[in-house]
Design an enzyme around this catalytic site. Structure first.
Site, PDB file in Angstrom:
ATOM      1  CD  GLU A   1      13.654  36.115  44.821  1.00  0.00           C
ATOM      2  OE1 GLU A   1      13.826  35.658  43.291  1.00  0.00           O
ATOM      3  OE2 GLU A   1      14.580  38.186  44.697  1.00  0.00           O
TER       4      GLU A   1
ATOM      5  CB  CYS B   1      26.082  37.545  46.091  1.00  0.00           C
ATOM      6  SG  CYS B   1      27.120  37.254  47.173  1.00  0.00           S
TER       7      CYS B   1
ATOM      8  CB  CYS C   1      29.969  36.200  46.402  1.00  0.00           C
ATOM      9  SG  CYS C   1      28.819  37.284  44.653  1.00  0.00           S
TER      10      CYS C   1
ATOM     11  CE  LYS D   1      32.891  33.674  42.749  1.00  0.00           C
ATOM     12  NZ  LYS D   1      32.656  35.109  41.792  1.00  0.00           N
TER      13      LYS D   1
ATOM     14  N   GLY E   1      34.456  31.192  27.024  1.00  0.00           N
ATOM     15  CA  GLY E   1      34.440  32.018  27.878  1.00  0.00           C
ATOM     16  C   GLY E   1      36.239  32.687  28.335  1.00  0.00           C
TER      17      GLY E   1
ATOM     18  CE1 TYR F   1      33.350  37.079  38.319  1.00  0.00           C
ATOM     19  CE2 TYR F   1      33.021  39.276  36.316  1.00  0.00           C
ATOM     20  CZ  TYR F   1      31.876  38.186  37.540  1.00  0.00           C
ATOM     21  OH  TYR F   1      31.055  38.530  38.067  1.00  0.00           O
TER      22      TYR F   1
ATOM     23  CB  ALA G   1      35.269  31.861  31.354  1.00  0.00           C
TER      24      ALA G   1
ATOM     25  CD  GLU H   1      35.763  33.646  40.222  1.00  0.00           C
ATOM     26  OE1 GLU H   1      36.225  34.518  40.621  1.00  0.00           O
ATOM     27  OE2 GLU H   1      34.184  33.904  39.571  1.00  0.00           O
TER      28      GLU H   1
ATOM     29  CG  HIS I   1      60.845  39.625  56.727  1.00  0.00           C
ATOM     30  ND1 HIS I   1      61.304  39.279  55.636  1.00  0.00           N
ATOM     31  CD2 HIS I   1      62.334  38.530  57.239  1.00  0.00           C
ATOM     32  CE1 HIS I   1      61.580  38.354  55.110  1.00  0.00           C
ATOM     33  NE2 HIS I   1      62.153  37.837  55.638  1.00  0.00           N
TER      34      HIS I   1
ATOM     35  CD  GLU J   1      58.979  41.062  53.657  1.00  0.00           C
ATOM     36  OE1 GLU J   1      59.761  41.967  53.483  1.00  0.00           O
ATOM     37  OE2 GLU J   1      59.121  39.472  53.498  1.00  0.00           O
TER      38      GLU J   1
END
Length: 494
Positions: A36, A44, A49, A52, A176, A179, A181, A183, A477, A482
């Site tokens: 890495e 992520c 993710c 964010k 943009g 999603y 942009a 978010e 409920h 529902e």
């Protein structure tokens, strides 16, 4: 191992790569190495993710004091402290990275903090100079955000940069309509930033259900986000004094608070990728395709991502790449070279973390456990963390109607919690049903907590539940959800 250093060598320490490495080593007994070049956890955990979603949580507190006062609480809204939040956020990301490193070590995976490049189908060269051989190589290198090919695009931010800001800008232009942009538009607005969004298409969130994306756009505008569709950026440059003066005059005429002076935003170096840290160049002048000229403290490009496959020696090793750089793979994630596999964003199939993890698990089942397992990319639930949230699984109304006769069950209403205090926010619950089989082909929810709801609805849709199965389920409920089991008559067919 028959002469190889490793049974498996993984390139990439994100969620998919680490899961594949851990399971291959811990459950299948393979000797595994992993390289890495940046931080363990990948997009992520470090640049996507997780940070964010924590920012989503932070931004949602903005309206709670006002709402609470309507419910009888003596509360007052204060100012958002980015430094306090950001310090805690970075500490959490550091903690999670160490968790990933520890999980790999505990599974017996040998790790290398280095960039990896292929020499041939079984050989990897690291940036440290080490040369490693492996019977199988797994490409799990992920992807990265890109800037558009326009002059001065380097003045703008990309999503990776947001998490390392020293201070929030007072105003930002987001380019943009996907999603990411949307978010960030909602997140930054909730944190007190004046947000403008340009999208060249007719409606944001292209590819999602038309009715759902229309409601989200309406709610974003209702909350104060200045969304401009049919609009793109034409020019950008560092703002000059007269540009700032012109913008101030225009804002004052429109009753809008002034943007910051040069240097006012206090934005310093950007984090996320230490090798890309750079100094903020001050407010940015932007001209749009509609002729509008404006100055913003920052510009964020959320215009797409591309696989991290450049200069990896893939094509030299015989690996076929699709247009855009994605590794071409079959249903078992095998590339055109039998010893080389690829998963996650590097393949540009379904770029979601849980999908990359499942692809990694299927790879280990296929290669190391003797159980050929194709990757299942059908009926994957997903969520867009706008405000309100959007949860979706299966076909949109538009997609379903192109392939067969359908019935559409849909309701949009003001939920009890906000209707009680006179707020205008609306939610949406929608089912797409096959006329012939009665199966629910798609479920779409726009509401607070829609991500949590769609996970459970996704189980039913994946199992092939019919509309009558939903009808036989008793409602809980009083809840918003529902409505999913109480819609009796279709609002349209076709």
């Amino acid at each position: 191992m028959s002469g190889f250093d490793y049974d498996l060598f993984v390139i990439g320490g994100g969620s998919g790569g680490t899961r594949a490495a851990r399971v291959a080593a811990g459950e299948a007994g393979a000797k595994v190495g992993l390289a890495e070049m940046s931080r363990y956890g990948g997009t992520c955990v470090i640049r996507g993710c997780v940070p964010k979603k924590l920012m989503v949580f932070a931004s949602e507190y903005a309206d709670m004091a006002d709402a609470a006062s309507e419910y009888g609480w003596n509360m007052h809204r204060g100012e958002f402290d980015w430094q306090a939040f950001s310090g805690r956020l970075q500490g959490e990301l550091d903690r999670l990275e160490q968790v990933y490193r520890k999980l790999l070590a505990n599974s017996g995976v040998e790790t290398y903090d280095a960039r990896a490049r292929l020499r041939d189908p079984h050989t990897v060269e690291l940036s440290t100079g080490e040369v490693i051989t492996a019977k199988h190589i797994l490409i799990a290198a992920g992807g990265h955000p890109v800037r558009p090919d326009i002059p001065n695009a380097d003045l703008g931010l990309v999503s990776d940069d947001i998490f390392g800001l020293e201070n929030l800008p007072k105003s930002i232009l987001i380019i943009g309509g996907g999603y990411i942009a949307c978010e960030f538009a909602c997140i930054l607005h909730g944190m007190g930033v004046e947000v403008t969004q340009y999208y060249r298409g007719a409606q944001i969130l292209r590819g999602f259900d038309e009715e759902a994306r229309g409601l989200i756009a309406e709610e974003m505008r209702e909350r104060g986000i200045d969304v401009h569709t049919g609009t793109n950026i034409l020019e950008m440059r560092c703002a000059e004094e007269e540009d700032i003066a012109d913008t101030k005059a225009a804002n004052m005429g429109a009753g809008v608070e002034e943007v910051g002076q040069i240097g006012d935003s206090g934005m310093g170096a950007f984090g996320g990728h230490p090798e890309k840290d750079r100094e903020q160049k001050g407010p940015i002048w932007v001209k749009s395709t509609t002729g509008r000229e404006h100055v913003f403290d920052a510009v964020l490009f959320a215009t797409g991502r591309t696989p991290n496959t450049g200069d990896m020696g893939l094509e030299e090793a015989g690996v076929r790449l699709a247009r855009g750089g994605a590794v071409e793979v079959d249903q078992y994630s095998q590339s055109s070279v039998p010893s080389i596999y690829a998963i996650g964003d590097a393949t540009d199939r379904v770029n979601l973390t849980p999908v990359a993890i499942r692809e990694g698990m299927a790879f280990v089942e296929t290669v190391f456990k003797g159980n050929p397992t194709p990757v299942d990319h059908e009926l994957i639930p997903s969520a867009v963390f706008t405000q309100p949230e959007f949860g979706t699984v299966g076909l949109t109304e538009e997609e379903a109607s192109e392939q067969e006769e359908i019935e559409v069950y849909c309701t949009s209403f003001r939920p009890m919690q906000t209707a009680f205090i006179g707020r205008p926010e609306r939610v949406l619950m929608k089912l797409i049903v096959s006329k012939e089989t009665r199966k629910v082909l798609g479920c779409h929810i726009v509401a607070p907590g829609a991500g949590e709801m769609i996970q459970l609805a996704g189980i039913a849709v994946k199992m092939g539940a019919t509309k009558e199965d939903f009808d036989r389920t008793c409602a809980v409920h009083p809840t918003m959800s529902e409505e999913i089991v109480t819609m009796r008559q279709p609002i349209r067919t076709g």
